[in-house]
Design an enzyme around this catalytic site. Structure first.
Site, PDB file in Angstrom:
ATOM      1  N   GLU A 116       0.829  -1.210   0.000  1.00 56.04           N
ATOM      2  CA  GLU A 116       0.000   0.000   0.000  1.00 56.04           C
ATOM      3  C   GLU A 116       0.868   1.268   0.000  1.00 56.04           C
ATOM      4  O   GLU A 116       0.611   2.222   0.737  1.00 56.04           O
ATOM      5  CB  GLU A 116      -0.979  -0.002   1.176  1.00 56.04           C
ATOM      6  CG  GLU A 116      -1.935  -1.187   1.162  1.00 56.04           C
ATOM      7  CD  GLU A 116      -3.056  -1.084   2.193  1.00 56.04           C
ATOM      8  OE1 GLU A 116      -2.981  -0.188   3.072  1.00 56.04           O
ATOM      9  OE2 GLU A 116      -4.001  -1.883   2.132  1.00 56.04           O
ATOM     10  N   GLU A 263      -5.233  -9.139   0.443  1.00 53.03           N
ATOM     11  CA  GLU A 263      -5.727  -9.113   1.820  1.00 53.03           C
ATOM     12  C   GLU A 263      -7.235  -8.925   1.824  1.00 53.03           C
ATOM     13  O   GLU A 263      -7.761  -8.046   1.126  1.00 53.03           O
ATOM     14  CB  GLU A 263      -5.105  -7.958   2.628  1.00 53.03           C
ATOM     15  CG  GLU A 263      -3.620  -8.050   2.864  1.00 53.03           C
ATOM     16  CD  GLU A 263      -3.079  -6.842   3.634  1.00 53.03           C
ATOM     17  OE1 GLU A 263      -3.877  -6.162   4.325  1.00 53.03           O
ATOM     18  OE2 GLU A 263      -1.871  -6.579   3.535  1.00 53.03           O
TER      19      GLU A 263
END
Length: 498
Positions: A116, A263
Site C-alpha cells: 500500500e 488481503e
C-alpha cells in the site's frame, strides 16, 4: 481437523491468470508468543493451506517451507523499498539473498514489492515502478521470471467513485505511477494486487451499507445493488470493489490484467465502537468469501473469473498497534487453536469441523423492537412456525422477551426452510450464527442439545518468540467514496420479511 483451503478451477475469460483460483493466508508475526517457523508450517500442513503470503522474506520461515510444495509470496518490506527502487544492484542482491537462495526447494511464486505504498508511504511512490523493474530484471537474470511474478499490493481506497463500479477511476494524482505500473504488469503477464476490506467500507458508510451486503449474506433480488450504467446486479461489497478496480484499469486502457486480492478478512473482536467485529461475523465473512472464490463465481463484470484471495490472516496479532480489532483478524491463536470454526459446506472443500449444519438464525442485536415483533408475528402466522413452545409454562417461554421469542421463531423457520439462502433475513432483523441459542430445556431446531460455539482446536507444541515483521500492513482501505454510499442508498428496509 482439516481446513482445505485449496481447490483449483479453470479460469475462462478475457482476463486470465496463470493458475486457477485459490485461497491463501497472510502470515503476520506481531505476536508476543509467535510460534517458530517449524510450528507455523506444521499448522499450514495440518490445515492443508497451500498458498501463503509473507510480509518479508524471513530466512528461517523460507527454510521451514522448503519441500512442502506450499506456494509462497515473499515481500520487500516498505522500509527496504527506497533502497531497492534506487539501485539495480541492491535489487539484484535482494533477489539473490531472498529468492535464488531458496528455490526450487521453497516454492516462491510471487514477490510483493512494498505494501500500500501510495497511501502508506507516498514519499516512496516515485521509485515504486523502478523497484518493480529492478526486481524483475534480477529474476530474468536468474531465469526465474516465468516462475515468480512481481507486483505491489494497492489499497482499494485509491479507487474513486467506486459505485456504481462502471464509473470508478483511480485517484488521478497517482496516474504518473499507476500507468507505468500497469504497463509493467501487462508486459510481464503479472497481476494487480489489491487489498479489499468490506469491513471498513461498511464501518465508514454510517449504516448506509447493510451488514448483510458486506458479509456476502444472501439478499432478496429487490435488495441487490444495480449498476445503472451496465445493469449488473451486485450482491456483496467485495465484488463491487473488485469490479471497480477492473473498470478503473479499463479507464486507463488496461483490460487484460487479472486481479489477486492480497488481503481480505473480518475482525472477530473490536472496541465498543466496533459492535460488528464479532466471531459470528468474522466466521460468516470468511466462510462466504472462501465459498465465493472457490465456487468459481467470479464477479458481475467477469463471471467465472474467480479472484484468488489471501485471507487476512493466519494468527491474531496481539502486538499490533491500534484498536482492539487490529489485533483480532486471525483464524487461529498463537497455539494453533481456531478462533472460530468455519462453515464451508458447498464450497467444494472438505472440513472435518464444518458447522454448516450447526448454524442458527437469531434476532440481531440492537434490532428495532417493533420490527422484531412484526417479524415474530409473521413467522408464527404466515410463516407457519409452530410457536407453541413460546406459550407461558412451555420450555421456551423464558426469557419472556420479544428478542428471545423471535430468535426461537426465526431459527425454527430457518431450519424448516432447510437453511436456504434468504431464509434468515426477516427484513434485516435476523442473522446467522454458529452459537447454539438453546438454553435449559429449550432446545432449538438444528441443535444437538449442546450450547455455545463448537471449537475443536489443533494444538501445536509450545511456541518460541520470533522477530516481528516491520512491514506496514492493512490500514483499512481509506475513505469510502460518497458515490459508493449513494449507490447503495436504495438498499433500505422493504415491506417483506424474506
Amino acid at each position: 481437523m482439516a481446513l482445505l483451503l485449496l481447490l483449483l478451477f479453470a479460469v475462462f475469460s478475457v482476463v486470465t491468470a496463470d493458475e486457477g483460483a485459490f485461497i491463501g493466508v497472510n502470515i503476520g508475526t506481531a505476536l508476543s508468543d509467535m510460534p517458530n517457523p517449524t510450528q507455523v508450517v506444521a499448522l499450514l500442513k495440518a490445515q492443508q493451506i497451500r498458498h501463503v503470503r509473507l510480509y518479508d522474506a524471513d530466512r528461517a520461515m523460507l527454510l521451514a517451507l522448503a519441500n512442502t510444495g506450499i506456494r509462497v509470496t515473499v515481500s520487500v518490506p516498505n522500509n527496504e523499498l527506497l533502497g531497492v527502487g534506487q539501485s539495480n544492484a541492491t535489487a539484484a542482491n535482494w533477489v539473490a539473498r531472498n529468492v535464488v537462495a531458496h528455490v526450487p526447494a521453497t516454492n516462491i511464486t510471487a514477490i510483493a514489492v512494498g505494501s500500500e505504498i501510495l497511501t502508506v508511504l507516498p514519499n516512496a511512490a516515485p521509485v515504486l515502478v523502478s523497484a518493480l523493474k529492478y526486481i524483475h530484471s534480477a529474476l530474468v537474470a536468474s531465469n526465474l521470471d516465468s516462475q515468480v511474478k512481481v507486483s505491489t499490493p494497492l489499497s482499494s481506497s485509491i479507487i474513486l467513485d467506486s459505485f456504481p463500479p462502471s464509473q470508478a477511476f483511480f485517484n488521478r494524482s497517482w496516474e504518473p505511477v499507476l500507468v507505468p505500473m500497469l504497463k509493467f504488469l501487462q508486459s510481464t503477464r503479472s497481476y494487480l494486487m489489491l487489498n479489499v476490506y468490506p469491513y471498513y467500507d461498511y464501518m465508514q458508510s454510517n449504516n448506509v451499507i447493510p451488514l448483510d451486503y458486506a458479509l456476502f449474506r444472501p439478499l432478496p433480488p429487490n435488495k441487490e445493488a444495480v449498476d445503472s450504467n451496465t445493469l449488473l446486479h451486485y450482491t456483496n461489497v467485495f465484488d463491487a470493489v473488485v469490479d471497480a478496480a477492473y473498470f478503473a484499469m479499463a479507464y486507463l486502457n488496461f483490460t487484460n490484467i487479472p486481479i489477486v486480492v492480497t488481503e481480505s478478512g473480518w475482525p472477530s473482536k473490536g472496541d465498543t465502537n466496533e459492535p460488528d467485529a464479532t466471531i459470528d461475523n468474522a466466521n460468516t465473512y470468511n466462510s462466504n468469501l472462501i465459498r465465493h472464490v472457490l465456487n468459481n463465481t467470479g464477479t458481475p463484470k467477469h463471471p467465472g473469473v474467480v479472484i484468488s484471495t489471501y485471507i487476512y490472516e493466519l494468527y491474531n496479532e496481539d502486538l499490533r498497534p491500534g484498536s482492539v480489532s487490529e489485533k483480532n483478524w486471525g483464524l487461529f491463536d498463537a497455539n494453533g487453536i481456531p478462533i472460530y470454526i468455519m462453515h464451508l459446506t458447498g464450497s467444494g472443500v472438505i472440513l472435518a469441523n464444518d458447522t454448516t449444519n450447526q448454524t442458527y438464525c437469531v434476532a440481531r442485536d440492537g434490532a428495532d423492537q417493533k420490527m422484531l415483533q412484526a417479524a415474530l408475528d409473521w413467522a408464527c402466522g404466515q410463516g407457519k412456525v409452530n410457536c407453541s413452545d413460546l406459550v407461558q409454562g412451555q420450555p421456551c417461554y423464558e426469557p419472556d422477551s420479544v428478542a428471545a421469542h423471535a430468535t426461537y421463531a426465526f431459527d425454527t423457520y430457518y431450519h424448516q426452510s432447510g437453511m436456504a439462502p434468504g431464509s434468515c433475513y426477516f427484513n434485516g432483523v435476523a442473522t446467522v450464527t454458529t452459537t447454539d441459542p438453546s438454553h435449559g430445556t429449550c432446545i432449538f431446531p438444528g441443535s444437538g442439545g449442546r450450547n455455545g460455539t463448537f471449537l475443536n482446536g489443533t494444538m501445536s507444541v509450545p511456541s518460541s518468540n520470533s522477530t516481528a515483521s516491520n512491514s506496514v500492513r492493512h490500514f483499512g482501505g481509506g475513505v469510502l467514496s460518497s458515490s459508493l454510499i449513494t449507490g447503495v442508498l436504495f438498499l433500505l428496509v422493504g415491506g417483506i420479511f424474506l
